[in-house]
Design a protein around this motif. Structure first.
Motif, short mmCIF file in Angstrom:
data_model
loop_
_atom_site.label_atom_id
_atom_site.label_comp_id
_atom_site.label_asym_id
_atom_site.label_seq_id
_atom_site.Cartn_x
_atom_site.Cartn_y
_atom_site.Cartn_z
N UNK A 137 -70.86 22.14 33.59
CA UNK A 137 -69.42 22.01 33.42
C UNK A 137 -69.04 20.56 33.13
N UNK A 138 -68.09 20.39 32.23
CA UNK A 138 -67.52 19.08 31.90
C UNK A 138 -66.01 19.21 31.97
N UNK A 139 -65.34 18.34 32.74
CA UNK A 139 -63.90 18.45 32.93
C UNK A 139 -63.24 17.09 32.85
N UNK A 140 -62.00 17.08 32.37
CA UNK A 140 -61.22 15.85 32.26
C UNK A 140 -59.82 16.10 32.79
N UNK A 141 -59.25 15.09 33.48
CA UNK A 141 -57.91 15.17 34.04
C UNK A 141 -57.10 13.97 33.58
N UNK A 142 -55.86 14.23 33.13
CA UNK A 142 -54.97 13.17 32.67
C UNK A 142 -53.70 13.24 33.50
N UNK A 153 -58.23 6.72 34.59
CA UNK A 153 -59.67 6.79 34.34
C UNK A 153 -59.94 7.96 33.42
N UNK A 154 -60.62 7.72 32.31
CA UNK A 154 -60.90 8.78 31.35
C UNK A 154 -62.37 9.18 31.35
N UNK A 155 -63.08 8.88 32.41
CA UNK A 155 -64.47 9.30 32.54
C UNK A 155 -64.49 10.74 33.04
N UNK A 156 -65.03 11.68 32.28
CA UNK A 156 -65.01 13.09 32.70
C UNK A 156 -65.94 13.34 33.88
N UNK A 157 -65.66 14.42 34.59
CA UNK A 157 -66.53 14.88 35.67
C UNK A 157 -67.56 15.84 35.10
N UNK A 158 -68.80 15.78 35.64
CA UNK A 158 -69.90 16.62 35.17
C UNK A 158 -70.46 17.39 36.37
N UNK A 159 -70.63 18.70 36.20
CA UNK A 159 -71.13 19.52 37.31
C UNK A 159 -72.24 20.46 36.86
#
Length: 224
Positions: A137-142, A153-159
């Protein structure tokens, strides 16, 4: 903080489900406080919608009740007395399977959240599955208010998640409760936040029994 959340959901028709969470908790260390509240939600689901499979639209009204209130640093670095999580938060989301074959699948989701109707948060994610066992999974929050104040912070989360299947057909106790097949999903995730902060998480989800896909039958009046 130590928090407990209990939820229940049920299909009320072939395509619509409703649900509710009850949450409570304790906060200490920087002041102390307690919380008690509920979440309400409804989900609309279609097996196929154009090219999309397992198409879902959900609407939730979150954090209705009394939540933590204490003096904490705000986005403007001033000490503000505020409630967290944000009371009366509206969340709208959509998710679907974009592509699927016998080995590989791709799913996507997009959410819009309005904490206390004073901010807007956009969340987007992609999930890649292999044989319905391994998931990346790859997710981004703005967060609009964070961007406006320079804290972003624009570094996505990786799961990464792995699913295990357990069969208990020879166990009379489990079989009598329709738990002859269960699932366990282990997961881990990582994200770099705010230059020097590294966030690591892990989880374990156990699903006892097969998923209930049969909605209830609702009778409005007796028929001869």
């Amino acid at each position: 903080s130590m928090n407990l959340k209990v939820g229940i959901a049920k299909e009320v028709s072939e395509r619509i489900s409703v649900g509710m969470n009850l949450a409570t908790g304790l906060f200490w260390g920087y002041g102390s406080d307690w919380s008690l509240g509920v979440d309400l939600g409804v989900l609309y689901r279609r097996e196929v919608l154009g090219f999309a499979k397992d198409f879902r639209v959900g609407v939730s009204l979150l954090n209705l009740g009394k939540y933590y209130t204490t003096d904490l640093p705000g986005l403007n670095t001033e000490f503000l007395s505020d409630s967290f999580p944000a009371v009366a938060t509206l969340k709208v989301g959509v998710g679907t399977v974009l592509y699927e074959n016998k080995i590989f699948s791709v799913g996507g989701s997009f959410d819009i959240t309005t904490p206390t109707f004073q901010n807007v948060v956009f969340d987007a994610g992609l999930q890649f599955g292999i044989k319905d066992v391994v998931f990346l999974s790859v997710a981004e929050s703005i967060d609009v208010r964070e961007i406006a104040t320079g804290h972003y912070n624009f570094m996505p989360a990786v799961g990464l998640s792995v699913k295990f299947i357990f069969n208990s057909k020879n166990n009379e106790y489990l079989r009598s409760r329709d738990w002859d097949q269960s699932e366990m999903i282990t997961s881990a995730a990582w994200q770099q936040k705010y230059e020097t902060v590294q966030v690591v998480s892990g989880g374990l989800k156990l699903k006892l029994g097969l998923k209930d896909t049969t909605p209830p039958v609702i009778t409005l009046w007796d028929e001869e």
